[in-house]
Design a protein around this motif. Sequence first.
Motif, short mmCIF file in Angstrom:
data_model
loop_
_atom_site.label_atom_id
_atom_site.label_comp_id
_atom_site.label_asym_id
_atom_site.label_seq_id
_atom_site.Cartn_x
_atom_site.Cartn_y
_atom_site.Cartn_z
N PHE A 92 4.18 -8.49 -15.26
CA PHE A 92 5.41 -7.48 -15.07
C PHE A 92 4.62 -6.11 -15.28
CE2 PHE A 92 9.83 -6.10 -16.43
CZ PHE A 92 10.05 -5.40 -15.22
N ASP A 93 4.09 -5.54 -14.09
CA ASP A 93 3.02 -4.40 -14.15
C ASP A 93 3.84 -3.32 -14.73
OD1 ASP A 93 0.76 -5.35 -12.68
OD2 ASP A 93 2.18 -5.98 -10.96
N VAL A 94 2.96 -2.20 -15.46
CA VAL A 94 3.23 -1.25 -16.07
C VAL A 94 3.63 -0.20 -14.79
CG1 VAL A 94 2.52 0.79 -17.37
CG2 VAL A 94 1.57 -1.66 -17.61
N PRO A 95 4.85 0.63 -15.10
CA PRO A 95 5.36 1.48 -13.98
C PRO A 95 4.39 2.62 -14.19
CG PRO A 95 6.73 1.33 -15.89
CD PRO A 95 5.99 0.53 -16.01
N PRO A 96 4.51 3.49 -13.23
CA PRO A 96 3.90 4.80 -13.08
C PRO A 96 4.62 5.80 -14.34
CG PRO A 96 5.33 4.85 -11.25
CD PRO A 96 5.38 3.43 -11.97
N ARG A 97 3.74 6.42 -14.92
CA ARG A 97 4.34 7.54 -15.78
C ARG A 97 5.04 8.60 -15.28
NH1 ARG A 97 0.16 9.10 -20.50
NH2 ARG A 97 -0.32 6.89 -21.04
N THR A 98 6.09 8.74 -15.76
CA THR A 98 6.93 9.98 -15.20
C THR A 98 7.07 10.99 -16.31
OG1 THR A 98 9.02 8.92 -16.12
CG2 THR A 98 8.69 8.26 -13.86
N ASN A 99 7.18 12.25 -15.81
CA ASN A 99 7.21 13.36 -16.78
C ASN A 99 8.52 14.01 -17.02
OD1 ASN A 99 4.29 13.34 -16.61
ND2 ASN A 99 4.21 14.70 -14.96
N ASN A 130 0.80 -1.21 0.04
CA ASN A 130 0.03 -0.05 -0.06
C ASN A 130 0.72 1.42 0.16
OD1 ASN A 130 -2.27 1.51 -0.10
ND2 ASN A 130 -2.53 1.60 2.23
N CYS A 131 1.80 1.38 -1.13
CA CYS A 131 2.45 2.49 -1.18
C CYS A 131 2.31 3.33 -2.49
CB CYS A 131 3.89 2.15 -0.87
SG CYS A 131 4.66 0.98 -1.93
N SER A 132 3.02 4.31 -2.86
CA SER A 132 2.80 4.81 -4.00
C SER A 132 3.85 4.25 -4.89
CB SER A 132 2.82 6.33 -3.91
OG SER A 132 4.19 6.94 -3.41
N GLN A 133 3.55 4.13 -6.11
CA GLN A 133 4.45 3.76 -7.07
C GLN A 133 5.29 4.96 -7.68
OE1 GLN A 133 2.42 1.34 -9.81
NE2 GLN A 133 0.84 0.75 -8.32
N THR A 134 6.51 5.11 -7.40
CA THR A 134 7.10 6.27 -7.72
C THR A 134 8.36 6.22 -8.92
OG1 THR A 134 8.54 6.17 -5.81
CG2 THR A 134 6.46 7.21 -5.64
N SER A 135 8.57 4.73 -9.18
CA SER A 135 9.80 4.53 -10.08
C SER A 135 9.32 3.60 -11.34
CB SER A 135 10.98 4.09 -8.93
OG SER A 135 12.14 3.64 -10.03
N ASP A 136 9.89 3.93 -12.20
CA ASP A 136 10.02 3.16 -13.29
C ASP A 136 11.06 1.93 -13.71
OD1 ASP A 136 11.90 4.80 -14.13
OD2 ASP A 136 10.66 4.90 -16.15
#
Length: 195
Positions: A188-195, A41-47
């Motif tokens: 292999f889940d999609v990582p969060p989008r990074t701007n 239960n954390c935020s996904q912050t890295s790809d």
Amino acid sequence: MKIKASCLFLLALLATTCDSSGFDHFWLVQVWPSGYCLQANCSQTSDRFIIHGLWAVNVVDKTLPGTAGKGDPSIRPSWKKHGSAAKEFIQPRDYFQMALQLAKDTDLRNTLQNHGAVPILPDGGSYNKRDYKAAIKNKTGHDPLLKCVKGDDGISHLKEVIICVDDQAQSFIQCAKQKDRCYSDIMFDVPPRTN
């Protein structure tokens, strides 16, 4: 003569078992944030894969306790929880440098994409566990251990990759035979989008 040889073998086995509580080698543990956060239960912050730690383990691949309790998946708390168990052999600064170098050497995202028979991409697709292991073995020379989390969808999602490293944190070695905590197909889940 057969009895003597059997006794010697048994004594050697007992000596190994008796000494299994001490430091023998390391696990390089790297987390895939998208899978890890399904459970934590954390935020996904890295790809990219994140270093969870360089864990001191014994000869039977059991982690050794350090000087602190649970930590989050990052290298800073990892010294107290895992690295300090091997403090007679490695100092904190070396520990961090070695962990970073080993993670750079494995470059798991690139390894999964380019070192197997099938490119494994973080695209939300499922890939066979054998393909994950083969790609990493092609890079390191040894089988990794894989850990997954079962999602609400009932599917195994990649959570961690464990690669065994010698007691000097210099060379990859074979891990003891352990069961992976994954089904045969792993998302292999999609990582969060990074701007």
